[in-house]
Scaffold this motif. Structure first.
Motif, PDB file in Angstrom:
ATOM      1  N   LYS A 190     138.389-118.098 -30.944  1.00  0.00           N
ATOM      2  CA  LYS A 190     137.109-118.703 -31.317  1.00  0.00           C
ATOM      3  C   LYS A 190     136.045-117.631 -31.442  1.00  0.00           C
ATOM      4  N   GLN A 191     135.193-117.814 -32.442  1.00  0.00           N
ATOM      5  CA  GLN A 191     134.065-116.902 -32.595  1.00  0.00           C
ATOM      6  C   GLN A 191     133.039-117.188 -31.507  1.00  0.00           C
ATOM      7  N   ILE A 192     132.210-116.199 -31.243  1.00  0.00           N
ATOM      8  CA  ILE A 192     131.240-116.287 -30.164  1.00  0.00           C
ATOM      9  C   ILE A 192     130.312-117.499 -30.323  1.00  0.00           C
ATOM     10  N   GLY A 193     129.943-117.831 -31.539  1.00  0.00           N
ATOM     11  CA  GLY A 193     129.071-118.985 -31.774  1.00  0.00           C
ATOM     12  C   GLY A 193     129.727-120.291 -31.350  1.00  0.00           C
ATOM     13  N   THR A 194     131.018-120.421 -31.610  1.00  0.00           N
ATOM     14  CA  THR A 194     131.763-121.621 -31.224  1.00  0.00           C
ATOM     15  C   THR A 194     131.867-121.699 -29.704  1.00  0.00           C
ATOM     16  N   VAL A 195     132.154-120.560 -29.088  1.00  0.00           N
ATOM     17  CA  VAL A 195     132.237-120.516 -27.624  1.00  0.00           C
ATOM     18  C   VAL A 195     130.888-120.908 -27.016  1.00  0.00           C
ATOM     19  N   ALA A 196     129.809-120.407 -27.583  1.00  0.00           N
ATOM     20  CA  ALA A 196     128.471-120.725 -27.085  1.00  0.00           C
ATOM     21  C   ALA A 196     128.200-122.217 -27.205  1.00  0.00           C
ATOM     22  N   LYS A 197     128.531-122.797 -28.333  1.00  0.00           N
ATOM     23  CA  LYS A 197     128.282-124.225 -28.557  1.00  0.00           C
ATOM     24  C   LYS A 197     129.123-125.073 -27.595  1.00  0.00           C
ATOM     25  N   GLU A 198     130.402-124.741 -27.441  1.00  0.00           N
ATOM     26  CA  GLU A 198     131.295-125.539 -26.600  1.00  0.00           C
ATOM     27  C   GLU A 198     130.986-125.396 -25.105  1.00  0.00           C
ATOM     28  N   SER A 199     130.483-124.232 -24.704  1.00  0.00           N
ATOM     29  CA  SER A 199     130.224-123.983 -23.279  1.00  0.00           C
ATOM     30  C   SER A 199     128.789-124.291 -22.869  1.00  0.00           C
ATOM     31  N   GLY A 200     127.876-124.305 -23.843  1.00  0.00           N
ATOM     32  CA  GLY A 200     126.464-124.476 -23.520  1.00  0.00           C
ATOM     33  C   GLY A 200     125.821-123.196 -23.009  1.00  0.00           C
ATOM     34  N   VAL A 201     126.543-122.072 -23.135  1.00  0.00           N
ATOM     35  CA  VAL A 201     126.033-120.773 -22.706  1.00  0.00           C
ATOM     36  C   VAL A 201     125.549-120.025 -23.952  1.00  0.00           C
ATOM     37  N   PRO A 202     124.305-119.533 -23.947  1.00  0.00           N
ATOM     38  CA  PRO A 202     123.783-118.831 -25.129  1.00  0.00           C
ATOM     39  C   PRO A 202     124.601-117.589 -25.492  1.00  0.00           C
ATOM     40  N   ILE A 203     124.624-117.285 -26.779  1.00  0.00           N
ATOM     41  CA  ILE A 203     125.355-116.114 -27.284  1.00  0.00           C
ATOM     42  C   ILE A 203     124.917-114.854 -26.548  1.00  0.00           C
ATOM     43  N   LYS A 204     123.622-114.698 -26.362  1.00  0.00           N
ATOM     44  CA  LYS A 204     123.088-113.506 -25.685  1.00  0.00           C
ATOM     45  C   LYS A 204     123.687-113.373 -24.280  1.00  0.00           C
ATOM     46  N   THR A 205     123.830-114.491 -23.577  1.00  0.00           N
ATOM     47  CA  THR A 205     124.393-114.485 -22.225  1.00  0.00           C
ATOM     48  C   THR A 205     125.876-114.126 -22.266  1.00  0.00           C
TER      49      THR A 205
ATOM     50  N   ARG B 183     136.585-119.557 -17.887  1.00  0.00           N
ATOM     51  CA  ARG B 183     135.870-118.498 -17.172  1.00  0.00           C
ATOM     52  C   ARG B 183     134.366-118.784 -17.159  1.00  0.00           C
ATOM     53  N   LEU B 184     133.822-119.217 -18.294  1.00  0.00           N
ATOM     54  CA  LEU B 184     132.393-119.536 -18.363  1.00  0.00           C
ATOM     55  C   LEU B 184     132.057-120.705 -17.443  1.00  0.00           C
TER      56      LEU B 184
END
Length: 137
Positions: free
Chosen positions: A8-23, A53-54
């Protein structure tokens, strides 16, 4: 035939986890997460383990654990062991620290109540006094 894991690309991971890309980038910089590679466009790719992990990181932080402590747990996990004993010891330490904070807060509460109970007995103003209630200690 081996089934290749869906990265998964970082944007997808951010959306699915609720954790911002920057974080997510910050966690990767600290060694809490590892990208599995990059797309042709340079976007980080992560495997399915990243979401768990997130979730672990967010839950551990909500319990008062630091990122450094969390990294230690993840390192133990990455070596193929369960970090539960390490987690238990840290949580016990947190409990002791919380008990100490509670005692300090109770003492502060009593001191504030004592100051406020004397509020009606404020002497006349003096040029050398800012607030006699605070300065009477």
């Amino acid at each position: 035939m081996l089934v290749q894991e869906q990265l998964k690309q970082i944007g997808t991971v951010a959306k699915e986890s609720g954790v911002p890309i920057k974080t997510i980038r910050y966690y990767e910089e600290l060694g809490l997460l590892k990208a599995s590679g990059r797309t042709e466009g340079g976007f980080r790719l992560f495997d399915s383990d990243t979401l768990s992990r997130l979730n672990f990181i967010k839950r551990a932080q909500s319990l008062g654990l630091t990122l450094l402590e969390i990294k230690e747990f993840l390192n133990v996990h990455d070596q193929g062991e369960l970090p539960c004993e390490h987690v238990k010891a840290k949580l016990q330490d947190k409990l002791v620290a919380i008990d100490e904070q509670i005692q300090q807060l109770l003492i502060l509460k009593l001191e504030l109540e004592g100051l406020l109970s004397g509020w009606e007995t404020i002497p006349e103003s003096s040029e050398q006094t800012i607030c006699p209630i605070i300065e009477q200690a």
